[in-house]
Design a protein around this motif. Structure first.
Motif, PDB file in Angstrom:
ATOM      1  N   ASP A  30       0.802  -1.213   0.000  1.00  0.00           N
ATOM      2  CA  ASP A  30       0.000   0.000   0.000  1.00  0.00           C
ATOM      3  C   ASP A  30       0.848   1.282   0.000  1.00  0.00           C
ATOM      4  O   ASP A  30       0.333   2.359  -0.280  1.00  0.00           O
ATOM      5  N   ASP A  31       2.109   1.182   0.344  1.00  0.00           N
ATOM      6  CA  ASP A  31       2.965   2.364   0.438  1.00  0.00           C
ATOM      7  C   ASP A  31       3.541   2.773  -0.908  1.00  0.00           C
ATOM      8  O   ASP A  31       4.200   3.806  -1.007  1.00  0.00           O
ATOM      9  N   PHE A  32       3.329   1.956  -1.920  1.00  0.00           N
ATOM     10  CA  PHE A  32       3.989   2.192  -3.197  1.00  0.00           C
ATOM     11  C   PHE A  32       2.999   2.389  -4.332  1.00  0.00           C
ATOM     12  O   PHE A  32       1.882   1.872  -4.312  1.00  0.00           O
ATOM     13  N   ALA A  33       3.445   3.133  -5.327  1.00  0.00           N
ATOM     14  CA  ALA A  33       2.774   3.172  -6.615  1.00  0.00           C
ATOM     15  C   ALA A  33       3.340   2.040  -7.472  1.00  0.00           C
ATOM     16  O   ALA A  33       4.539   1.756  -7.415  1.00  0.00           O
ATOM     17  N   ILE A  34       2.485   1.399  -8.234  1.00  0.00           N
ATOM     18  CA  ILE A  34       2.918   0.322  -9.124  1.00  0.00           C
ATOM     19  C   ILE A  34       2.676   0.765 -10.559  1.00  0.00           C
ATOM     20  O   ILE A  34       1.543   1.104 -10.935  1.00  0.00           O
ATOM     21  N   GLY A  35       3.729   0.762 -11.313  1.00  0.00           N
ATOM     22  CA  GLY A  35       3.638   1.189 -12.700  1.00  0.00           C
ATOM     23  C   GLY A  35       3.931   0.064 -13.661  1.00  0.00           C
ATOM     24  O   GLY A  35       4.616  -0.906 -13.315  1.00  0.00           O
ATOM     25  N   TRP A  36       3.391   0.188 -14.857  1.00  0.00           N
ATOM     26  CA  TRP A  36       3.720  -0.711 -15.962  1.00  0.00           C
ATOM     27  C   TRP A  36       4.488   0.085 -17.013  1.00  0.00           C
ATOM     28  O   TRP A  36       4.070   1.178 -17.406  1.00  0.00           O
ATOM     29  N   PHE A  37       5.589  -0.481 -17.438  1.00  0.00           N
ATOM     30  CA  PHE A  37       6.398   0.074 -18.509  1.00  0.00           C
ATOM     31  C   PHE A  37       6.513  -0.972 -19.605  1.00  0.00           C
ATOM     32  O   PHE A  37       6.296  -2.159 -19.372  1.00  0.00           O
ATOM     33  N   ARG A  38       6.900  -0.515 -20.775  1.00  0.00           N
ATOM     34  CA  ARG A  38       7.185  -1.453 -21.852  1.00  0.00           C
ATOM     35  C   ARG A  38       8.408  -0.977 -22.622  1.00  0.00           C
ATOM     36  O   ARG A  38       8.709   0.213 -22.653  1.00  0.00           O
ATOM     37  N   GLY A  44      13.518   2.801 -26.055  1.00  0.00           N
ATOM     38  CA  GLY A  44      13.632   2.986 -24.619  1.00  0.00           C
ATOM     39  C   GLY A  44      12.373   2.564 -23.895  1.00  0.00           C
ATOM     40  O   GLY A  44      11.408   2.097 -24.506  1.00  0.00           O
ATOM     41  N   TYR A  45      12.380   2.721 -22.586  1.00  0.00           N
ATOM     42  CA  TYR A  45      11.220   2.385 -21.782  1.00  0.00           C
ATOM     43  C   TYR A  45      10.113   3.427 -21.981  1.00  0.00           C
ATOM     44  O   TYR A  45      10.372   4.624 -22.019  1.00  0.00           O
ATOM     45  N   GLU A  46       8.911   2.926 -22.088  1.00  0.00           N
ATOM     46  CA  GLU A  46       7.733   3.793 -22.200  1.00  0.00           C
ATOM     47  C   GLU A  46       6.811   3.523 -21.022  1.00  0.00           C
ATOM     48  O   GLU A  46       6.421   2.369 -20.795  1.00  0.00           O
ATOM     49  N   GLY A  47       6.476   4.545 -20.265  1.00  0.00           N
ATOM     50  CA  GLY A  47       5.507   4.388 -19.194  1.00  0.00           C
ATOM     51  C   GLY A  47       4.133   4.150 -19.782  1.00  0.00           C
ATOM     52  O   GLY A  47       3.685   4.904 -20.644  1.00  0.00           O
ATOM     53  N   ASN A  77      -1.785  -8.468  -3.066  1.00  0.00           N
ATOM     54  CA  ASN A  77      -0.579  -7.703  -3.446  1.00  0.00           C
ATOM     55  C   ASN A  77      -0.273  -7.859  -4.933  1.00  0.00           C
ATOM     56  O   ASN A  77       0.878  -8.104  -5.329  1.00  0.00           O
ATOM     57  N   THR A  78      -1.293  -7.722  -5.736  1.00  0.00           N
ATOM     58  CA  THR A  78      -1.151  -7.946  -7.173  1.00  0.00           C
ATOM     59  C   THR A  78      -1.795  -6.802  -7.946  1.00  0.00           C
ATOM     60  O   THR A  78      -2.883  -6.331  -7.582  1.00  0.00           O
ATOM     61  N   VAL A  79      -1.118  -6.363  -8.974  1.00  0.00           N
ATOM     62  CA  VAL A  79      -1.637  -5.355  -9.890  1.00  0.00           C
ATOM     63  C   VAL A  79      -1.820  -6.006 -11.252  1.00  0.00           C
ATOM     64  O   VAL A  79      -0.986  -6.815 -11.677  1.00  0.00           O
ATOM     65  N   TYR A  80      -2.901  -5.645 -11.906  1.00  0.00           N
ATOM     66  CA  TYR A  80      -3.232  -6.214 -13.209  1.00  0.00           C
ATOM     67  C   TYR A  80      -3.226  -5.123 -14.274  1.00  0.00           C
ATOM     68  O   TYR A  80      -3.516  -3.966 -13.993  1.00  0.00           O
ATOM     69  N   LEU A  81      -2.926  -5.531 -15.486  1.00  0.00           N
ATOM     70  CA  LEU A  81      -3.058  -4.645 -16.634  1.00  0.00           C
ATOM     71  C   LEU A  81      -3.858  -5.403 -17.682  1.00  0.00           C
ATOM     72  O   LEU A  81      -3.343  -6.322 -18.309  1.00  0.00           O
ATOM     73  N   LEU A  82      -5.107  -5.004 -17.844  1.00  0.00           N
ATOM     74  CA  LEU A  82      -5.964  -5.601 -18.862  1.00  0.00           C
ATOM     75  C   LEU A  82      -5.767  -4.821 -20.156  1.00  0.00           C
ATOM     76  O   LEU A  82      -5.976  -3.602 -20.180  1.00  0.00           O
ATOM     77  N   MET A  83      -5.361  -5.522 -21.185  1.00  0.00           N
ATOM     78  CA  MET A  83      -5.048  -4.883 -22.458  1.00  0.00           C
ATOM     79  C   MET A  83      -6.031  -5.378 -23.511  1.00  0.00           C
ATOM     80  O   MET A  83      -6.025  -6.568 -23.861  1.00  0.00           O
ATOM     81  N   ASN A  84      -6.870  -4.478 -23.973  1.00  0.00           N
ATOM     82  CA  ASN A  84      -7.840  -4.791 -25.016  1.00  0.00           C
ATOM     83  C   ASN A  84      -7.469  -4.115 -26.321  1.00  0.00           C
ATOM     84  O   ASN A  84      -6.646  -3.188 -26.345  1.00  0.00           O
ATOM     85  N   VAL A  93       8.397  -5.926 -24.381  1.00  0.00           N
ATOM     86  CA  VAL A  93       8.509  -6.555 -23.070  1.00  0.00           C
ATOM     87  C   VAL A  93       7.869  -5.598 -22.061  1.00  0.00           C
ATOM     88  O   VAL A  93       8.200  -4.413 -22.043  1.00  0.00           O
ATOM     89  N   TYR A  94       6.958  -6.122 -21.277  1.00  0.00           N
ATOM     90  CA  TYR A  94       6.243  -5.321 -20.292  1.00  0.00           C
ATOM     91  C   TYR A  94       6.804  -5.594 -18.899  1.00  0.00           C
ATOM     92  O   TYR A  94       6.966  -6.749 -18.502  1.00  0.00           O
ATOM     93  N   TYR A  95       7.090  -4.519 -18.201  1.00  0.00           N
ATOM     94  CA  TYR A  95       7.656  -4.599 -16.860  1.00  0.00           C
ATOM     95  C   TYR A  95       6.735  -3.905 -15.860  1.00  0.00           C
ATOM     96  O   TYR A  95       6.150  -2.863 -16.180  1.00  0.00           O
ATOM     97  N   CYS A  96       6.648  -4.447 -14.658  1.00  0.00           N
ATOM     98  CA  CYS A  96       6.031  -3.683 -13.588  1.00  0.00           C
ATOM     99  C   CYS A  96       7.138  -3.196 -12.656  1.00  0.00           C
ATOM    100  O   CYS A  96       8.209  -3.795 -12.573  1.00  0.00           O
ATOM    101  N   ALA A  97       6.852  -2.082 -11.999  1.00  0.00           N
ATOM    102  CA  ALA A  97       7.840  -1.454 -11.141  1.00  0.00           C
ATOM    103  C   ALA A  97       7.134  -0.783  -9.972  1.00  0.00           C
ATOM    104  O   ALA A  97       5.990  -0.323 -10.112  1.00  0.00           O
TER     105      ALA A  97
END
Length: 122
Positions: A30-38, A44-47, A77-84, A93-97
């Motif tokens: 809960d203390d963190f923001a979770i981001g997805w990059f690719r 380079g990395y794209e947020g 403790n899981t974040v999802y990215l639904l991609m339609n 390549v998709y990364y979470c951070a």
């Protein structure tokens, strides 16, 4: 030990959908923001998106707005990215951070997963 483990990548045809998961452990979720990059080949990395789970704030890159949805399950403790409506240009390549706040740049993120490949065929 801090760990972020992505899963759910794969090969899909254009117009299809995938759901990526990012399972976090070793820190107070809960203390963190979770981001997805690719990162596409040669680029380079794209947020892509970010969520602050304890109050549900989300941000999206313009390139994915209306197609991707980020969500979190704090109990898992899981974040999802639904991609339609996936497009060939979503191939990467998709990364979470995990970081202290959401940002489109990689700098504010302290912890990274190993990445999962998403390939969209035309």
């Amino acid at each position: 030990e801090v760990q972020l483990v992505e899963s759910g990548g794969g090969l899909v045809q254009a117009g299809g959908s995938l759901r990526l998961s990012c399972a976090a452990s070793g820190f107070t979720f809960d203390d963190f923001a979770i981001g997805w990059f690719r990162q596409a080949p040669g680029k380079g990395y794209e947020g892509v998106s970010c969520i602050i789970s304890h109050h549900g704030s989300t941000i999206y890159a313009d390139s994915v707005k209306g197609r991707f949805t980020i969500s979190s399950d704090n109990a898992k403790n899981t974040v999802y990215l639904l991609m339609n409506s996936l497009k060939p240009e979503d191939t990467a390549v998709y990364y979470c951070a995990a970081g202290r706040f959401c940002a489109a740049e990689v700098g504010p993120y302290d912890y990274w997963g190993q990445g999962t490949q998403v390939t969209v065929s035309s």
